[in-house]
Structure formats: C-alpha cells, structure tokens
Write an enzyme that holds these catalytic residues in place. Structure first.
Site, PDB file in Angstrom:
ATOM      1  N   GLY A  92      42.487   2.608  -3.442  1.00 55.57           N
ATOM      2  CA  GLY A  92      43.365   1.491  -3.766  1.00 55.57           C
ATOM      3  C   GLY A  92      43.365   0.378  -2.748  1.00 55.57           C
ATOM      4  O   GLY A  92      43.690  -0.753  -3.069  1.00 55.57           O
ATOM      5  N   GLN A  93      43.021   0.670  -1.499  1.00 50.45           N
ATOM      6  CA  GLN A  93      43.175  -0.323  -0.429  1.00 50.45           C
ATOM      7  C   GLN A  93      41.819  -0.704   0.161  1.00 50.45           C
ATOM      8  O   GLN A  93      40.888   0.095   0.141  1.00 50.45           O
ATOM      9  CB  GLN A  93      44.084   0.223   0.676  1.00 50.45           C
ATOM     10  N   CYS A 145      48.249   7.404  -0.847  1.00 49.05           N
ATOM     11  CA  CYS A 145      47.314   6.689  -1.718  1.00 49.05           C
ATOM     12  C   CYS A 145      46.059   7.501  -2.003  1.00 49.05           C
ATOM     13  O   CYS A 145      45.590   7.548  -3.127  1.00 49.05           O
ATOM     14  CB  CYS A 145      47.013   5.359  -1.026  1.00 49.05           C
ATOM     15  N   MET A 146      45.530   8.205  -0.991  1.00 49.08           N
ATOM     16  CA  MET A 146      44.274   8.915  -1.254  1.00 49.08           C
ATOM     17  C   MET A 146      44.123  10.226  -0.507  1.00 49.08           C
ATOM     18  O   MET A 146      43.026  10.767  -0.451  1.00 49.08           O
ATOM     19  CB  MET A 146      43.064   8.007  -1.006  1.00 49.08           C
ATOM     20  N   MET A 176      45.014   6.570  -8.600  1.00 42.35           N
ATOM     21  CA  MET A 176      46.348   7.098  -8.280  1.00 42.35           C
ATOM     22  C   MET A 176      46.859   8.133  -9.275  1.00 42.35           C
ATOM     23  O   MET A 176      47.665   8.978  -8.918  1.00 42.35           O
ATOM     24  CB  MET A 176      47.347   5.955  -8.168  1.00 42.35           C
ATOM     25  N   LYS A 226      43.331 -12.178  -8.320  1.00 39.55           N
ATOM     26  CA  LYS A 226      43.825 -12.037  -6.939  1.00 39.55           C
ATOM     27  C   LYS A 226      42.784 -12.514  -5.943  1.00 39.55           C
ATOM     28  O   LYS A 226      43.103 -13.171  -4.962  1.00 39.55           O
ATOM     29  CB  LYS A 226      44.177 -10.569  -6.629  1.00 39.55           C
TER      30      LYS A 226
END
Lengths: 228, 771
Positions: B398-399, B176-177, B361, B87
């Site tokens: 995750g982000q 997400c967190m 997650m 990616k």
C-alpha cells in the site's frame, strides 16, 4: 468559417514578431541552465513527447480515416480556451468532469460512448469533446467529478502559464506544437471538429498528417552545430 | 477543404496575437492557477517515484522557478509507462497547502509555540537521555512508516537498535503488510514477491482476492484492462466482500462472507486434488507440507504472545485436512456457491492458463492474515503456477516504501537490515557494518505496533518519536491509544508536513521536508528501488527526516556513527546500507545507476535485474534446471495446513452489521496530504458510510442522511452513501478512513493476526441507526 476573433489577428502581425523575439529570449534563457542531468532527462522527455505519435501512427491515421468529412469540417463555439483551462490544475493535467455522472456506472468505458467519437449530445446540449486517448478505459482513474468548490485548506499553487499559441518560426510558417504529445498523440481529437476548443481548432482539418508540417517546440532542441 | 492564403495569414496572426497576450501581459492567463512568472517554456523535468501508494509509478515533475508546477507520467518507467492516476498527476500540489509546517514547535504550558529547530532537536535529545536514565532504554521508541525513505528507516534502526540498544523500532507498515511478510517467510523463507509487474502482460486470468485495485492500484488495474483489451481471451475475476469499481470492470465478481476466504482457498485446493489438476512433478520436487498450531487467538488482550510450531505432514495428511473443505460444505459458510468455487479451482487447475493472483489489505488486514497468504500460495504451489511470467501469486503493498524501507531495512522490532535480532549471526553482521559493539543489539524483540501503543498507555514506554505517519487517525480502537499518548509524563515527538490529529497531541513538532524537497529512495511492490533527487528546496525550517535523526543522534553522543556531511549523506548511507544485502539473493544496484534509471529491481546481479526469483532461468541465485526455493534450508516452498477460523468479532443481535474500512481512489491514507490537493478534495470532500440499499430502506436511511455507526468501543455519525461507487452486500457497511472529522478507528477493534501482529481493519461488529 468566419470567426470574429480573427479580426484581432489582422492588426497584430507586427506585434507578434516582437513577441517572437521575446519568446526566443526566454527560450535562450531556458537553455542556459548548467544542471548536468537536465539535458539527458530532457532529451528523454523529447523522445517520449514525440514517440507516442509515431508509435501510434497507424492508429492515429486510422482514426483520421474513419472520421467523416462532415465531422472534420464541423465547428461550434461551444468551448473556448478559457473554459478548457478552467478545468485543469496546470497545463496538461487531466481535466475534471464538468457534468454529473452516475457513480454506479457499470463498465467505466461508458464515458467513451460520447467521448470516443464526439458529436452533439442532446442531454448536455453541446458537442462532446473527444478524448485523445480512448485506449485508456478506466477514465475515472484520472478524471473526477467535483462535489464541492470549497478547499479543505487554502493552497499556494502556482504553475507556468498555458503554452503560447502560434509561435511560428517565420511569419506565417506552420506553428510548432507547444505541448508534449504523451497521452495526446492523436492531434485530430482536440484540434478538429465541433467538440474542439475554438482557438485551437485548425482550419485545414482534412490534412491528416499533422506532423508533416508541425514540429515540437524549439525550446527543447539544441541548435545544430557541425563541430559538436 | 483547401487552406486559403488569406485564412492562413489570419490564423497565424491570431495565434501570434494570443502568444503576445500571454507573453507581454503575464497577469493575463487562461488558467485558474496563479502564474509563477516564469513563462511557459521555463520547465525542466525531473524523475521521481510517486509519493502515494506502493505501485511506484514513475513521475516526471516539471520544475520552474524552484517550484514544482506540473507532472507527467515517466515513459521510461516500466511500472506505469507514462500513465498516472489522479493522485499522481496532482501529487506535487500536496507540497503547497497554506498550512504547511515550516517551523519547529514545542509545547509550553499546554500550548505549541514556534521555536528554532535547533532548540527542538536539543529538547528531543535531552528528553531521550532523561527518559533512558529514569526508565531504561526500552522506554524510548520510534514509530515510522512505509512512507519513510530508505535512509530514514536505516538511520532510525542504526540509532535505536545499534546505538541506544532498544528494539523499540516499529512502523505503520505493521498495520499494512506484516501478514504479507510472515506469509512469505513461512511459505518461502524470504520476503517479497517472486514475480513482477510484467506478470500483468503475460497472465491469461487475474484473480483479485479482496482487492479493489481499480481504486487502490489504479495504474496496475489499467494495465490489466489494457492486456485484456489487446488479447480478448484475458479474464479478470473479482473475489471480494463488497461490490466496487473493480467488480464493475471485472468479467466476473464473486462475493464471499468476511473471513471465509480461508475456507474457499482450502476448497479450491480440495478441488484441484480431487480433479487431479496437481502439478505432481513440481510438487514432488519443490514442495514440502507442514501443519501449524490452530485456535491461535486474536491478541485483544495486553501482553498477548503467540509462537507457531510446525510439524511436517505428508500429502495424505494434507488430503485428510482438506476433507472439511468440500465445495458443498464451504458454500454454507462462505456464501460462495459450490459452482463458483469449482470454477475458481478450474482456472487455477487449467494447465493452459497462466494465472496471477493479486491481493493487498483484504488479505493482510485479517486476524488470520498470515494464514490466508499461506493458503493462496498453497493454490499456486499445487499447480506449479509460480515464479514464471504470468504465473504469479502477487502481494501488493500500500505504501511507496513499505517494501524498500520497512521490509528491506527491517524497521520492525524483531528485524535488522539483514535478518532478525534473535540471530547471533545477524547481530554480528549489523554490529560490524554499524561499527558498534555486538552487545549493543538486544537479542529480544520488544513491542509490535499495537503493543507499542499499549505500552505507551501503560507507561512502559515514555518517549515516542513519530515520523511520516498519523497514528491518531489510523490506530484501531483509537480512543485508548489517544488517551494513552496524552497521559502526563509521556513525551511525543511528531515529524510531519501538515497539522494532523497526531501533531495535536505532540510535545514537539518537527517540520519535515516532504518527498522531492529532499533526496531519497523508495522501494515498491515488485522489488524496485527508486531514487529521487532533491528537486525543489525545503520550505522554511523543514528538515529531511533522515537528517533530523542524525542531528539527534549527534546530540546523544553518536557523532562517529553518523559522520556524514549534508552534501552527500544519502549516497553515503546507501553505500553503507547495501553491504547488508551483498549476495546474489538480494544485491542492490549502485547509487550512480539508481540516479540514472527510473528504478532498478533487486536482486541486481552482474548488471542485470532479476524479474522472477526462484526460477533458474531468470534468477542467478537459483540453482538447478528449473525452480529453486532457496529461502528454506531444504530448497522447497511449503504448503501449510491452515484451517478456517472465525473472525475475532462478528455480527450478532446487538451489533448486526460487519464494518469494513479502507481507502478511496482520491485520498491517500489519512488524507493529510491529498485533502490539501484541490481536485482530490473537491472529488471526495468528506467520508461517508456505504450501506446496501435494502438495509437502508429497512432502517429508513436515505442517501446523504445521517447515520450513527456504533461498536462496543465507540461511535461515529456520518452521511450515508447508497448505490455509490462501492456497494456492500446486506449486513455490511463500509467507511473510508481518510477523514479526521469522522474517526472510524474509534469504532474498529484492535484484534490482530497472532503471527504477523497486523490488526484487522476489515471486520468488526457494529450497529447502524438513522440519526
């Protein structure tokens, strides 16, 4: 080692000199940029581009030592530059995997059983190309198998053309290497043996100390100036 | 093999000829890509953090003719040391999908029509004013993202909380967190990991909890594998609910039944105490014990409320609590053999081994997400393996800026850039820095994300501005929230870079400048702030998300609070923002340094980054000789007694399978960017349902055959994947959520952790039918 392609070369030496001048013009333009952050980042890049070779010098030499003379001298016409670049999105991007791979692959380093040392594979009836970074074992972190050739939506992707071959500073002098060495520190992985791309296979593979003669491309280097 | 003069000349000539072809006939190239007509030496390289995932890899983007044309790993960035994943290497291609949003659009008579962006901004401001006048300030909201840059989130918070006076600020990072945050706050009193990625180079054993790092954090996984290769004795243990690429590359893979990680974590602590592997010196000096509420619910009903209450207990109370968690008892519910539980305990308990636990997650998207975060900290605290190189309970994000923007700027309903809205002291600080009356800041939090979309459905919220996220793919129990958002008299503004199911329901679409088309900062999982300059021009009318908010704020009459010029507003915002964190516990690096370096870790004190917090050897804020958990008033970290409680929904006769959802390596979240990257789409062109081969055989399902997955909420039909890259155990199916053609979130359940309000996307009950 007679390659038919070389006939093309015979008639174009003078032509090449003209080209060289044009290339130098382009390089000159590249160096004129006025952005003040560019030079510091670029010098960092240059160090990074070549540092890998020296950092991994021992490993590279060991690799050379352990490669048989027969392999070093091996040739084939299995792959050419056109195919090489057809697997990439830009020069230097990780190529996709052109053959099917079992998804439940066990240890991912199974890729290395063919791509660490190369050689002829009965299964695909051709010589396996050798990875220049066998220390990276999670191959499929970067290398994908394509399941479709269709796009989700069209894209408008442009990139610069692949690096020029040759580019010697004087007619006949050893050409500089035109690409960064990051992830590609090990020259012989791609430039010798039957798995190598025909156009970039060297015809003096038994010389193991590549950077004795081949230098980074001049585009990234400020000319020497005593007063500066 | 000597090189003859003749062949040398031939080679040189041939090579020169090739060069000639490439230079003189630019149309003739070898690549499959189109030539940008600038020549191969025209590239300059600029640093940026990667746009995808929370790892925060440094990239060098090659720029030529004002276009991003190539990517290399940034060797100066300590995160990835020059390596990326697929990616990252192809990230810049996400800028150039043909359907990039380049003009603003307004829905007129049901149809979206192009308008000048100023008209769209006028309409947004007008609608906000009208809605506030008619329905009150708490009827307008903004919903952002962990992909918001720090300035985006900062101006959003300042406008909504400081100027308008509503706490209707949320972000998809809630999904997400949030459990990670509440886990940190309850155990340590301060958010974000104490360790850093250097732990990967120091640890002897890695235990990954419900975490497929080989696909989700590939560069960090490679770094673990590299450490193992170099040191031989290093082990990676995969503790998970399904087999993944990470399991295949691990030394041992242990499967547990969904939700029973709670029981196993307690059982590991039981074994550590039973074998007297406790680091008593550490525990006596640095740990306190508390018990919270139990049987805390699942939040599936509107207006659900929960507040925990902690009571101190002593070590004997803790031992008594753990009696329910002997390995033999836990084996029965978890499916993990007593032997494996003892094995895990022996690793944590071995004083000669440095242990790092990783999770993401699997532990956060969990109806007891806060608890399982607490429980893994319990393990590390009992044996004192924390806050030192290689000993690290490590919560991954995750982000790219879940930490930097949502957690540090505080773009959640209860939060402020420093502290919480409930605290008078924190409100005063925010009011002072923002130069707003302190009464502007409402001391009462409003809606967390799920409840915010419920409020939009109910009509309590009438206006929502969505930036940098795609909730019409990601909300659990999606059908309700999509229908709610589409109701009459709801006004939805969406800022994005491509058309998505969320722009489909928008009343106004603002085209956003993406990533390196503007200047910004991200903050990654290891407290690293990463600056990127504008590297390529924005396309069409696309506007930076920060500037969009500033434009609307000015139209609402807050010019004096947003006075910056377009020349240097990002720098000005940074300088204002970092006043919130100006203590040795959280000081941020100055703008000039961030511009130079490939990321700087906070706390940044006297010119030095802090790699390990709470350890006086590394952390200038820590007092004493060794550890100082200064986040809590008594300077002690907490071991919290958290029991096993079942999932909100579990398989039964009618719905006999667990449904687990997640990502794949190639696609980022909802795929709105990665699906427009040719190689990523080619590798995974559509979603699929992974099913165990035995279940498939029993149901007559074959590979690529159509399967219907149904829950009590909805159903989706998609192709089966048997023995694919992931392989769930019998009784579980797994579906990636990136594909808008197969909206698996119409099937999932909107149950959440009562403490963190983060939904559980990993567990609900479904039935499976061959179609």
């Amino acid at each position: 080692m007679e390659k038919p392609d070389y006939k093309l070369g015979k008639v174009t030496i003078s032509f090449a000199v003209i080209c060289l001048l044009i290339v130098m013009g382009i390089i000159g333009n590249g160096l004129m940029g006025g952005d003040d952050t560019k030079s510091s980042i670029q010098s960092g890049v240059l160090i990074a581009a070549t540092a890998g070779f020296d950092e991994k010098g021992a490993a590279n030499f060991q690799r050379f030592e352990s490669t048989s003379l027969a392999y070093l001298a091996g040739t084939s016409s299995d792959r050419n530059l056109e195919e090489f670049y057809s697997r990439r999105q830009y020069s230097g991007s990780p190529p996709f995997i052109p053959h099917p791979v079992d998804d439940q692959f066990g240890a991912e380093k199974d890729c290395l059983s063919c791509h660490q040392n190369g050689g002829y594979t009965q299964k695909w009836k051709r010589n396996a190309p050798v990875t220049p970074h066998p220390e990276q074992e999670m191959c499929r972190q970067c290398h994908m198998v394509k399941k479709t050739d269709q796009q989700f939506v069209d894209h408008d992707w442009l990139s610069v053309p692949p690096p020029r071959l040759g580019g010697s500073h004087l007619p006949g002098s050893p050409p500089p290497f035109p690409h960064p060495l990051q992830m590609r520190e090990n020259c012989i992985a791609c430039h010798v043996g039957p798995g190598a791309v025909t156009e970039i296979r060297v015809d003096h593979p038994s010389r193991g100390v590549c950077r004795q003669c081949h230098m980074p491309e001049a585009a990234h280097i400020e000319p020497f100036d005593r007063d500066s | 093999m000597e090189l003859s003069r003749r062949s040398f000349i031939k080679t040189a000539a041939f090579n020169s000829a090739m060069a000639a072809a490439a230079v003189l006939f630019p149309g003739v190239t070898f690549g499959v890509w189109k030539d940008n007509n600038a020549g191969s030496s025209s590239i300059t390289w600029k640093k940026t953090p990667c746009r995808f995932c929370g790892t925060g890899c440094g990239l060098l983007v090659g720029v030529s003719n004002d276009r991003a044309v190539a990517v290399k790993g940034d060797p100066n960035c300590s995160v990835n040391k020059g390596l990326c994943c697929v990616k990252g290497y192809h990230s810049v291609q996400a800028l150039y999908g043909k359907d990039r949003l380049k003009t603003a659009q307004i829905r007129k008579k049901g149809k979206l029509v192009d308008v000048p962006i100023s008209e769209a901004l006028d309409l947004i401001a007008l609608k906000m004013k009208e809605t506030i006048k008619k329905h009150g300030k708490d009827s307008v909201s903004i919903y952002g993202s962990g992909q918001w840059t720090i300035p985006d989130g900062y101006v959003a918070s300042k406008l909504f909380k400081g100027c308008i006076g509503t706490n209707n600020v949320e972000a998809n990072a809630r999904l997400c967190m949030a459990s990670a945050v509440v886990g940190f706050m309850t155990t340590f009193g301060l958010d974000e990991p104490m360790g850093c990625y250097d732990d990967i180079d120091h640890a002897d054993v890695f235990i990954t909890w419900g975490n497929n790092m080989a696909e989700m954090h590939p560069v960090l996984f490679s770094r673990m594998v590299a450490n193992r290769k170099e040191k031989k004795h290093v082990k990676i243990i995969d503790f998970a609910t399904r087999n993944t690429r990470s399991s295949l590359a691990s030394d041992k893979s242990i499967l547990f039944n969904p939700q029973t990680d709670l029981a196993v974590a307690n059982s590991i602590c039981y074994e550590i105490i039973r074998n007297n592997w406790v680091n008593w010196d550490f525990v006596k000096k640095h740990v306190s014990f508390f018990k919270g509420k139990t049987d805390i619910g699942y939040g599936t009903e509107d207006h659900f409320k929960f507040t925990d209450k902690l009571n101190p207990v002593d070590i004997d109370g803790y031992k008594e609590f753990l009696k329910d968690y002997t390995p033999e008892k836990v084996e029965k519910i978890s499916g993990v053999s007593a032997k494996d539980i003892k094995y895990l305990a022996s690793i944590y308990g071995d004083p000669t081994k440095k242990v790092t636990s990783f999770w993401c997650m699997g532990m956060n998207q969990h109806t007891r997400g806060t608890w399982i975060n607490n429980l893994v900290y319990n393990i590390h605290l009992l044996v004192g393996k924390i806050s030192s190189p290689g000993n690290s309970p490590f919560s991954l994000t995750g982000q790219p800026s879940a930490c930097g923007t949502v957690r540090e700027v505080g773009t959640l309903t209860h939060a402020l850039p420093k502290g919480v809205v409930m605290s008078a002291k924190h409100r005063e600080m925010a009011a002072k820095i923002w130069k707003v009356p302190v009464e502007n800041i409402d001391p009462k939090p409003t809606y967390h994300t799920v409840e915010m979309f419920r409020a939009l459905d109910r009509g309590d919220i009438r206006f929502m501005w969505i930036q940098v996220t795609n909730p019409m793919v990601t909300m659990p129990n999606l059908t309700r929230y999509r229908n709610g958002a589409k109701k009459d008299d709801r006004f939805v503004v969406v800022s994005d870079v491509y058309p998505t199911p969320t722009t489909d329901i928008a009343d106004v679409i603002l085209p956003a400048a993406m990533w390196i088309e503007r200047e910004g900062f991200y903050g990654n999982s290891e407290r690293r702030t990463q600056h990127f300059e504008q590297i390529v021009p924005a396309q069409g009318d696309a506007m930076c998300d920060t500037w969009q908010i500033i434009e609307v704020a000015r139209r609402l009459g807050y010019q004096d609070k947003f006075p910056w010029s377009q020349e240097n507003y990002i720098e000005e915002i940074w300088n204002e923002y970092i006043q919130f964190h100006d203590t040795p516990k959280h000081r941020m690096a100055p703008y000039s340094l961030l511009k130079q370096r490939s990321g700087v870790q906070w706390p940044f004190v006297e010119g030095k980054e802090t790699k390990w917090r709470f350890n006086a050897k590394y952390d200038p804020a820590a007092k004493g000789k060794d550890f100082d958990f200064y986040g809590k008033p008594d300077h002690r970290a907490r071991i919290l007694l958290r029991p096993y409680e079942p999932a909100a929904e579990f398989p039964d006769r009618d719905y006999p399978f667990w449904l687990n959802t997640g990502r794949v390596l190639e696609h980022w979240h909802t795929g709105s960017m990665t699906r427009r990257v040719p190689i990523l789409h080619a590798a995974v062109p559509e979603a699929f349902v992974e099913i165990n081969a035995k279940d498939a055989a029993n149901l007559g399902i074959v590979n690529d055959g159509k399967v219907k997955i149904s829950s009590r909420r909805g159903s989706v039909v998609m192709k089966a994947s048997i023995n694919g890259r992931g392989n769930p155990p019998m009784g579980m199916v797994f579906v990636p959520f990136f594909d808008e053609s197969y909206l698996i979130n119409e099937v999932t359940l909107d149950a959440f952790c009562p403490m963190s309000k983060q939904p559980d996307y990993k567990k609900c009950a479904v039935k499976i039918e061959r179609v």
